[in-house]
Design a protein around this motif. Structure first.
Motif, PDB file in Angstrom:
ATOM      1  N   MET A 281       0.845  -1.189   0.000  1.00 25.81           N
ATOM      2  CA  MET A 281       0.000   0.000   0.000  1.00 25.81           C
ATOM      3  C   MET A 281       0.885   1.245   0.000  1.00 25.81           C
ATOM      4  O   MET A 281       1.817   1.359   0.797  1.00 25.81           O
ATOM      5  N   GLU A 282       0.623   2.171  -0.907  1.00 27.94           N
ATOM      6  CA  GLU A 282       1.400   3.404  -0.980  1.00 27.94           C
ATOM      7  C   GLU A 282       1.123   4.279   0.241  1.00 27.94           C
ATOM      8  O   GLU A 282      -0.012   4.380   0.703  1.00 27.94           O
ATOM      9  N   ARG A 283       2.181   4.915   0.757  1.00 28.95           N
ATOM     10  CA  ARG A 283       2.028   5.773   1.932  1.00 28.95           C
ATOM     11  C   ARG A 283       1.173   6.987   1.580  1.00 28.95           C
ATOM     12  O   ARG A 283       1.416   7.688   0.597  1.00 28.95           O
ATOM     13  N   ALA A 284       0.166   7.239   2.403  1.00 25.63           N
ATOM     14  CA  ALA A 284      -0.690   8.413   2.204  1.00 25.63           C
ATOM     15  C   ALA A 284       0.075   9.685   2.560  1.00 25.63           C
ATOM     16  O   ALA A 284       0.975   9.670   3.408  1.00 25.63           O
ATOM     17  N   SER A 285      -0.299  10.774   1.936  1.00 28.77           N
ATOM     18  CA  SER A 285       0.390  12.038   2.203  1.00 28.77           C
ATOM     19  C   SER A 285       0.211  12.507   3.630  1.00 28.77           C
ATOM     20  O   SER A 285       1.044  13.236   4.165  1.00 28.77           O
ATOM     21  N   TYR A 286      -0.878  12.070   4.281  1.00 28.02           N
ATOM     22  CA  TYR A 286      -1.179  12.488   5.652  1.00 28.02           C
ATOM     23  C   TYR A 286      -0.686  11.479   6.691  1.00 28.02           C
ATOM     24  O   TYR A 286      -1.003  11.598   7.873  1.00 28.02           O
ATOM     25  N   ALA A 287       0.072  10.489   6.252  1.00 31.69           N
ATOM     26  CA  ALA A 287       0.644   9.516   7.186  1.00 31.69           C
ATOM     27  C   ALA A 287       1.858  10.108   7.891  1.00 31.69           C
ATOM     28  O   ALA A 287       2.537  11.003   7.374  1.00 31.69           O
ATOM     29  N   SER A 288       2.143   9.597   9.081  1.00 28.13           N
ATOM     30  CA  SER A 288       3.371   9.974   9.777  1.00 28.13           C
ATOM     31  C   SER A 288       4.564   9.375   9.040  1.00 28.13           C
ATOM     32  O   SER A 288       4.519   8.227   8.599  1.00 28.13           O
ATOM     33  N   ASP A 289       5.628  10.150   8.913  1.00 30.74           N
ATOM     34  CA  ASP A 289       6.809   9.724   8.164  1.00 30.74           C
ATOM     35  C   ASP A 289       8.001   9.672   9.114  1.00 30.74           C
ATOM     36  O   ASP A 289       8.407  10.707   9.651  1.00 30.74           O
ATOM     37  N   PRO A 290       8.572   8.497   9.341  1.00 30.61           N
ATOM     38  CA  PRO A 290       9.706   8.416  10.276  1.00 30.61           C
ATOM     39  C   PRO A 290      10.899   9.254   9.824  1.00 30.61           C
ATOM     40  O   PRO A 290      11.694   9.701  10.652  1.00 30.61           O
ATOM     41  N   ALA A 291      11.026   9.472   8.536  1.00 35.37           N
ATOM     42  CA  ALA A 291      12.142  10.286   8.039  1.00 35.37           C
ATOM     43  C   ALA A 291      11.972  11.761   8.399  1.00 35.37           C
ATOM     44  O   ALA A 291      12.929  12.533   8.314  1.00 35.37           O
ATOM     45  N   ARG A 292      10.764  12.148   8.783  1.00 37.97           N
ATOM     46  CA  ARG A 292      10.498  13.534   9.160  1.00 37.97           C
ATOM     47  C   ARG A 292      10.078  13.648  10.624  1.00 37.97           C
ATOM     48  O   ARG A 292       9.378  14.575  11.014  1.00 37.97           O
ATOM     49  N   SER A 293      10.501  12.706  11.424  1.00 39.27           N
ATOM     50  CA  SER A 293      10.173  12.730  12.850  1.00 39.27           C
ATOM     51  C   SER A 293      10.696  13.995  13.512  1.00 39.27           C
ATOM     52  O   SER A 293      11.735  14.548  13.112  1.00 39.27           O
ATOM     53  N   ARG A 294       9.982  14.446  14.530  1.00 34.54           N
ATOM     54  CA  ARG A 294      10.437  15.595  15.310  1.00 34.54           C
ATOM     55  C   ARG A 294      11.558  15.222  16.276  1.00 34.54           C
ATOM     56  O   ARG A 294      12.036  16.068  17.028  1.00 34.54           O
ATOM     57  N   GLY A 295      11.969  13.987  16.245  1.00 40.75           N
ATOM     58  CA  GLY A 295      13.122  13.583  17.034  1.00 40.75           C
ATOM     59  C   GLY A 295      12.772  12.983  18.380  1.00 40.75           C
ATOM     60  O   GLY A 295      11.626  12.646  18.661  1.00 40.75           O
ATOM     61  N   ARG A 296      13.790  12.868  19.226  1.00 38.59           N
ATOM     62  CA  ARG A 296      13.659  12.257  20.546  1.00 38.59           C
ATOM     63  C   ARG A 296      14.072  13.258  21.616  1.00 38.59           C
ATOM     64  O   ARG A 296      14.779  14.231  21.341  1.00 38.59           O
ATOM     65  N   GLU A 297      13.623  13.019  22.818  1.00 41.62           N
ATOM     66  CA  GLU A 297      13.917  13.943  23.903  1.00 41.62           C
ATOM     67  C   GLU A 297      15.418  14.099  24.105  1.00 41.62           C
ATOM     68  O   GLU A 297      15.919  15.205  24.321  1.00 41.62           O
ATOM     69  N   PHE A 298      16.150  13.009  24.043  1.00 43.63           N
ATOM     70  CA  PHE A 298      17.595  13.033  24.247  1.00 43.63           C
ATOM     71  C   PHE A 298      18.268  12.811  22.892  1.00 43.63           C
ATOM     72  O   PHE A 298      18.374  11.686  22.400  1.00 43.63           O
ATOM     73  N   ALA A 299      18.721  13.898  22.293  1.00 42.73           N
ATOM     74  CA  ALA A 299      19.208  13.851  20.915  1.00 42.73           C
ATOM     75  C   ALA A 299      20.614  13.291  20.803  1.00 42.73           C
ATOM     76  O   ALA A 299      21.042  12.923  19.715  1.00 42.73           O
ATOM     77  N   LEU A 300      21.332  13.223  21.902  1.00 45.10           N
ATOM     78  CA  LEU A 300      22.726  12.803  21.841  1.00 45.10           C
ATOM     79  C   LEU A 300      22.900  11.306  22.085  1.00 45.10           C
ATOM     80  O   LEU A 300      23.973  10.848  22.437  1.00 45.10           O
ATOM     81  N   GLU A 301      21.840  10.572  21.910  1.00 44.67           N
ATOM     82  CA  GLU A 301      21.920   9.125  22.090  1.00 44.67           C
ATOM     83  C   GLU A 301      22.975   8.528  21.161  1.00 44.67           C
ATOM     84  O   GLU A 301      23.075   8.881  19.990  1.00 44.67           O
ATOM     85  N   HIS A 302      23.773   7.639  21.688  1.00 43.20           N
ATOM     86  CA  HIS A 302      24.838   7.011  20.903  1.00 43.20           C
ATOM     87  C   HIS A 302      24.222   6.228  19.740  1.00 43.20           C
ATOM     88  O   HIS A 302      23.304   5.431  19.924  1.00 43.20           O
ATOM     89  N   GLN A 303      24.710   6.498  18.553  1.00 47.17           N
ATOM     90  CA  GLN A 303      24.163   5.847  17.361  1.00 47.17           C
ATOM     91  C   GLN A 303      24.923   4.548  17.082  1.00 47.17           C
ATOM     92  O   GLN A 303      26.018   4.561  16.506  1.00 47.17           O
ATOM     93  N   THR A 304      24.386   3.461  17.531  1.00 47.99           N
ATOM     94  CA  THR A 304      24.973   2.155  17.280  1.00 47.99           C
ATOM     95  C   THR A 304      24.142   1.436  16.230  1.00 47.99           C
ATOM     96  O   THR A 304      22.920   1.366  16.353  1.00 47.99           O
TER      97      THR A 304
END
Length: 388
Positions: A1-24
């Motif tokens: 199913m194609e993503r709807a334009s009004y769907a939430s997009d993880p690539a455009r997330s507003r982020g997380r409370e703690f932005a400095l989380e180690h990226q593993t």
């Protein structure tokens, strides 16, 4: 199913409370997939297998508990999300996490904690879900909580609609990581909310029949269920009624799911929303039942409260559960040394933080752990809690 334009997009997330989380690198996952996986691997999620759904501390293995209910909600949510072109991973994560803040013994336990916390801000299971996930469940070295995405936390906070008067726990968390409480949540969160309704409306029928608290004759007093039952009997002549109960429940779930999909599509088209921000700003719920099915669903809820949730045996068990939670709270307040070492070491001196810490401990208990703690404190096993 194609993503709807009004769907939430993880690539455009507003982020997380703690932005400095180690990226593993832990596999090719989106932000919302990581949210789901963090929920599944959490201790708080595992505890749901011994927390009341409808029946308190059931002896039977076939009755639903908070864990199995959450899995069933997630299955329904994914079906609806896929049909609507929404983000299935965010929907699933919200469904899996929505009941994590429930204390032992279901709503009886919540009522007892609400009363115990009178004067200290009260207790709300939905706000407690956020408190557990953002502060109490802390498996990482870099920060408190699971550090879930903004969209995940927003959906948990507002899946039942905008929050005008946030209870203390939610207000405290929102002050540190604002969740725009005055707006509606994403469609993924709205799908999670209605999937919860669909699941417990119908699976509670199944459990009620199994326990003997409901009878088929009672259920068929509802015109909507009677209309579905007749063609089932015609389709399976000679089959025992007990074997047909599942057909009734499955048919009811399918009917509700299809109705929600069609009605949500209609509302979305009517509203003209194009983006997830439009969904938040439109000022009304877009995911829901049609007027006809909403009326039927409300009639079913009234029936279930009268015949199942307020059944005399249910009420008697709930009364005992309330006494157990109240006694635990009073005992730990009077003698904090009875708390486990870690909880005692972290016990604040001042109120209301002191009482809230004790409530956090009790709210995290499973049914059976609460009964074990009661037995250790008072020397007797609480009676009258198992009603099936």
């Amino acid at each position: 199913m194609e993503r709807a334009s009004y769907a939430s997009d993880p690539a455009r997330s507003r982020g997380r409370e703690f932005a400095l989380e180690h990226q593993t690198a832990r596999g090719p996952r989106s932000d919302f997939q990581r949210d789901r996986d963090r929920i599944i691997h959490s201790i708080a999620f595992r505890r749901l297998r011994h927390k009341t759904q409808v029946f308190i501390a059931p002896d039977g293995d076939h009755y639903r508990v908070r864990l199995t209910h959450s899995l069933e909600v997630a299955q329904i949510g994914r079906v609806i999300a896929r049909a609507l072109g929404l983000d299935e991973d965010l929907t699933e994560a919200l469904c899996l996490a929505h009941d994590i803040g429930h204390p032992p013994f279901g709503h009886a336990g919540e009522d007892a904690l609400e009363q115990a916390m009178d004067g200290h801000g009260g207790f709300d299971h939905n706000a407690n879900t956020l408190r557990v996930l953002m502060r109490k469940e802390s498996p990482y070295c870099e920060h408190l909580g699971l550090n879930l995405s903004w969209e995940m936390l927003e959906g948990l906070a507002k899946h039942n609609g905008p929050v005008a008067n946030a209870p203390w726990a939610l207000a405290e968390l929102d002050a540190g990581f604002p969740l725009d409480l005055a707006s509606h949540a994403s469609l993924e969160a709205q799908v999670a909310a209605i999937s919860d309704d669909i699941a417990y409306d119908n699976h509670d029928i199944d459990d009620g029949l199994r326990a003997g608290f409901l009878s088929l004759e009672d259920l068929l007093e509802l015109p909507s269920l009677e209309a579905q039952w007749r063609p089932i009997v015609e389709r399976f002549p000679g089959v025992a009624a007990e074997r047909l109960h599942g057909e009734l429940v499955r048919g009811q779930i399918g009917r509700m799911v299809n109705d929600v999909i069609a009605e949500t599509r209609r509302r979305v088209a009517e509203s003209g929303v194009r983006t997830v921000e439009d969904v938040r700003a439109v000022g009304r719920v877009l995911c829901g039942f049609s007027d006809e099915l909403r009326a039927e669903e409300r009639a079913l809820k009234r029936f279930m409260y009268q015949r199942l949730y307020y059944h005399p045996e249910q009420m008697a068990a709930a009364e005992q559960a309330t006494k157990v939670i109240a006694a635990l709270f009073d005992a730990y307040r009077a003698d904090p040394a009875a708390l486990p070492p870690r909880w005692l070491a972290e016990l604040p001196e001042a109120e209301p933080q002191r009482s809230r810490h004790i409530a956090d401990f009790i709210a995290g208990m499973t049914d059976r752990y609460a009964m074990d703690c009661y037995a250790r404190l008072f020397g007797v096993v609480p009676e009258g809690l198992r009603n099936v």
